[in-house]
Design a protein around this motif. Structure first.
Motif, short mmCIF file in Angstrom:
data_model
loop_
_atom_site.label_atom_id
_atom_site.label_comp_id
_atom_site.label_asym_id
_atom_site.label_seq_id
_atom_site.Cartn_x
_atom_site.Cartn_y
_atom_site.Cartn_z
N ALA A 48 0.82 -1.21 0.00
CA ALA A 48 0.00 0.00 0.00
C ALA A 48 0.85 1.26 0.00
O ALA A 48 0.43 2.31 -0.48
N ALA A 49 2.06 1.16 0.53
CA ALA A 49 2.93 2.34 0.64
C ALA A 49 4.38 1.88 0.63
O ALA A 49 4.68 0.72 0.94
N PRO A 50 5.31 2.77 0.31
CA PRO A 50 6.73 2.40 0.33
C PRO A 50 7.21 2.09 1.74
O PRO A 50 6.70 2.64 2.72
N THR A 51 8.19 1.22 1.83
CA THR A 51 8.91 1.00 3.08
C THR A 51 10.40 1.17 2.80
O THR A 51 10.85 0.99 1.67
N VAL A 52 11.14 1.50 3.85
CA VAL A 52 12.56 1.83 3.67
C VAL A 52 13.39 1.12 4.72
O VAL A 52 12.98 1.00 5.88
N GLU A 53 14.55 0.63 4.30
CA GLU A 53 15.53 0.07 5.22
C GLU A 53 16.85 0.82 5.04
O GLU A 53 17.18 1.25 3.94
N ASN A 54 17.59 0.95 6.13
CA ASN A 54 18.93 1.54 6.09
C ASN A 54 19.88 0.54 6.75
O ASN A 54 20.23 0.69 7.92
N PRO A 55 20.31 -0.48 6.00
CA PRO A 55 21.09 -1.55 6.63
C PRO A 55 22.47 -1.13 7.11
O PRO A 55 23.02 -1.75 8.01
N GLU A 56 23.02 -0.07 6.51
CA GLU A 56 24.33 0.43 6.93
C GLU A 56 24.51 1.82 6.36
O GLU A 56 23.74 2.26 5.49
N PRO A 57 25.52 2.56 6.81
CA PRO A 57 25.70 3.92 6.31
C PRO A 57 25.83 3.97 4.79
O PRO A 57 26.52 3.15 4.17
N ASN A 58 25.11 4.92 4.20
CA ASN A 58 25.16 5.19 2.76
C ASN A 58 24.57 4.08 1.89
O ASN A 58 24.80 4.04 0.69
N VAL A 59 23.79 3.19 2.50
CA VAL A 59 23.03 2.19 1.74
C VAL A 59 21.58 2.28 2.18
O VAL A 59 21.27 2.14 3.37
N LYS A 60 20.72 2.52 1.21
CA LYS A 60 19.29 2.68 1.50
C LYS A 60 18.50 1.77 0.57
O LYS A 60 18.77 1.71 -0.63
N ILE A 61 17.52 1.06 1.13
CA ILE A 61 16.73 0.12 0.34
C ILE A 61 15.26 0.52 0.41
O ILE A 61 14.69 0.63 1.50
N TYR A 62 14.67 0.75 -0.75
CA TYR A 62 13.24 1.04 -0.86
C TYR A 62 12.51 -0.20 -1.36
O TYR A 62 12.98 -0.90 -2.26
N TYR A 63 11.31 -0.43 -0.80
CA TYR A 63 10.38 -1.41 -1.33
C TYR A 63 9.16 -0.62 -1.79
O TYR A 63 8.41 -0.07 -0.96
N LEU A 64 8.98 -0.51 -3.09
CA LEU A 64 8.00 0.41 -3.66
C LEU A 64 6.80 -0.33 -4.27
O LEU A 64 6.98 -1.36 -4.93
N PRO A 65 5.60 0.19 -4.06
CA PRO A 65 4.43 -0.40 -4.72
C PRO A 65 4.59 -0.36 -6.24
O PRO A 65 5.06 0.64 -6.80
N VAL A 66 4.25 -1.44 -6.89
CA VAL A 66 4.36 -1.51 -8.35
C VAL A 66 3.17 -2.27 -8.92
O VAL A 66 2.46 -2.98 -8.21
#
Length: 364
Positions: A48-66
Motif C-alpha cells: 500500500a505504501a513504500p517501506t525503507v531500510e537503512n542496513p548500513e551507512p550510505n546504503v538505503k533500500i526502498y520497497y516500492l508499490p508496483v
C-alpha cells in the motif's frame, strides 16, 4: 558524494530476501565502500505504501508499490530518484518492459543511465510469452545502443554486438561477502552437526526446481555416480523413490541463505546442471567457501571456472559423474582464490564509477 540507484524490475519467486545473496544490495555495499551513496529500489507488488531500510551507512533500500505483469514490475513513478538526488542509475533490466520509462525519466532529468546485462532473449517456457518479450526487447535495444552498456559474460557481449549494440566491456556479477557467515569447524564436525555421513562423498545442489535448472538430471547423475549423495529439493522425491535413490538424498525444500553456507563447507562438491546459467550466485557462494564446482557448460560458469583448476566444466551427465571423482582439495582452494580475485562487487563498482565525472556533483 555521488549517489547511484540500483532498480530491480524482476518480481518473481527467485531472489527473495533472506534466501538469496541479492545482487543489488551487494553492489550497493560496494559503492558505499568506495565513498558513494547507493539506493536500491525493489518492487513490492500489493504494497500500500513504500517501506525503507537503512542496513548500513550510505546504503538505503526502498520497497516500492508496483504494478505486476507476470514476473515483471512496472514502477508508477521514478520521483524517488529526484528525492534521493541520484546521479546515475545502474540498470540490470535485460529485456524488462519497464526499462524504457526509467530511461525517459533519466534523460529528462539529466541522470546517467547505464546497464549491466546478463540476458536478452526471453527464457520463458511459454512460446507466446517468449514471442511478446522478444518483440518488446526491440525498445530496450534502442536504448542500449545509445547508452553505456556492459555485459555480465562474454556470451552476452557477443550477442549485444550481433544485435548492433556497442558493448562497453565486461562487468561480471560479484559476490556480497558481507552477509556470508563464518563457518567454524572441520568438515567432519559440520557433518556430524548436520547428521550427514562423515565418511561419504557428498555433493550439494542449490536451486529452484524449475525446468531451466535441470533438477531431474540429478536422478541419472546419482545413478552414474554410485558413491555420492545429494542434497536437493522436495519435488524430486517421486523419481528418486522410483529409482531406489531416495535413501541417498537429503531433500531440503528451503533454507535461509546464511544456513546454506554450512552445507557448502560440509560437502565435497557443488553441482550446477543449468546449461543456460547466466551467472549463478550459488556457484559463487560455493566456490567462495572452497567447495569445488562440477557444472554444465553455460555462459556464467564458462567465465567463472578455470576448467580443471578451479572446477570442472562438463556437457553431459556421464561427464559430470566422472568429474565428481576427480575433485581435489587443491581445486577447492583454487575456486576460493578465483572468487576473491575476480568476482567481488568492488570490481564492478569501480568500473561503473569511471562513467561519472571525477569532480563536481550535479546537485551541488
Amino acid at each position: 558524494m555521488k549517489t547511484i540507484a540500483i532498480p530491480q524490475f524482476y518480481c518473481g519467486p527467485s531472489g527473495q530476501k533472506g534466501l538469496y545473496n541479492r545482487q543489488e544490495v551487494g553492489l550497493a555495499r560496494a559503492f558505499a565502500a568506495l565513498g558513494c551513496r547507493a539506493v536500491v529500489l525493489y518492487p513490492a507488488p500489493g504494497a500500500a505504501a513504500p517501506t525503507v531500510e537503512n542496513p548500513e551507512p550510505n546504503v538505503k533500500i526502498y520497497y516500492l508499490p508496483v504494478r505486476k505483469l507476470g514476473a515483471q514490475a512496472f514502477f508508477s513513478s521514478w520521483q524517488v530518484l529526484l528525492d534521493e538526488q541520484v546521479d546515475a542509475v545502474h540498470v540490470m533490466g535485460d529485456n524488462s518492459p519497464g526499462v524504457p520509462s526509467l530511461y525517459r525519466f533519466c534523460r529528462k532529468h539529466g541522470i546517467l543511465f547505464y546497464s549491466q546485462l546478463g540476458a536478452l532473449k526471453s527464457t520463458s517456457g511459454r512460446a507466446a510469452v517468449r514471442a511478446v518479450m522478444d518483440l518488446l526487447l526491440r525498445r530496450n535495444l534502442a536504448i542500449y545502443k545509445k547508452t553505456p552498456t556492459f555485459a555480465k559474460t562474454p556470451a552476452v557481449a557477443t550477442e549485444l554486438q550481433s544485435l548492433g549494440v556497442p558493448c562497453a566491456g565486461l562487468m561480471p556479477v560479484g559476490l556480497d561477502t558481507a552477509i556470508i557467515p563464518d563457518v567454524p569447524g572441520t568438515r567432519a564436525d559440520l557433518r556430524r552437526a548436520l547428521k550427514l555421513d562423515v565418511d561419504a562423498k557428498i555433493f550439494v545442489f542449490v536451486g529452484r526446481l524449475d525446468a531451466y535448472k535441470k533438477p531431474l538430471d540429478l536422478v541419472p547423475l546419482l545413478e552414474a555416480a554410485p558413491d555420492w549423495q545429494g542434497t536437493q529439493g522436495a519435488e524430486l522425491a517421486r523419481l528418486l523413490a522410483a529409482r531406489g535413490l531416495a535413501a541417498r538424498c537429503r531433500m531440503i525444500p528451503q533454507l535461509p541463505n546464511e544456513s546454506v553456507h554450512v552445507y557448502y563447507h560440509a560437502c565435497d562438491a557443488f553441482v550446477n546442471l543449468n546449461d543456460q546459467e547466466i551467472f549463478g550466485m550459488s556457484l559463487l557462494e560455493a566456490m567462495f567457501a572452497g567447495c569445488p564446482p562440477v557444472v554444465r557448460h553455460a555462459p556464467g560458469p564458462d567465465l567463472i571456472i578455470e576448467d580443471g583448476l578451479s572446477g570442472w566444466l562438463c556437457s553431459t551427465v556421464p561427464q559430470l559423474a566422472e568429474a565428481l571423482g576427480r575433485i581435489t582439495p587443491e581445486m577447492g582452494a583454487a575456486a576460493q582464490r578465483r572468487i576473491n580475485e575476480h568476482f567481488l562487487w568492488q570490481n564492478s563498482a569501480e568500473l561503473a564509477l569511471t562513467l561519472l565525472p571525477a569532480k563536481g556533483n550535479r546537485h551541488g
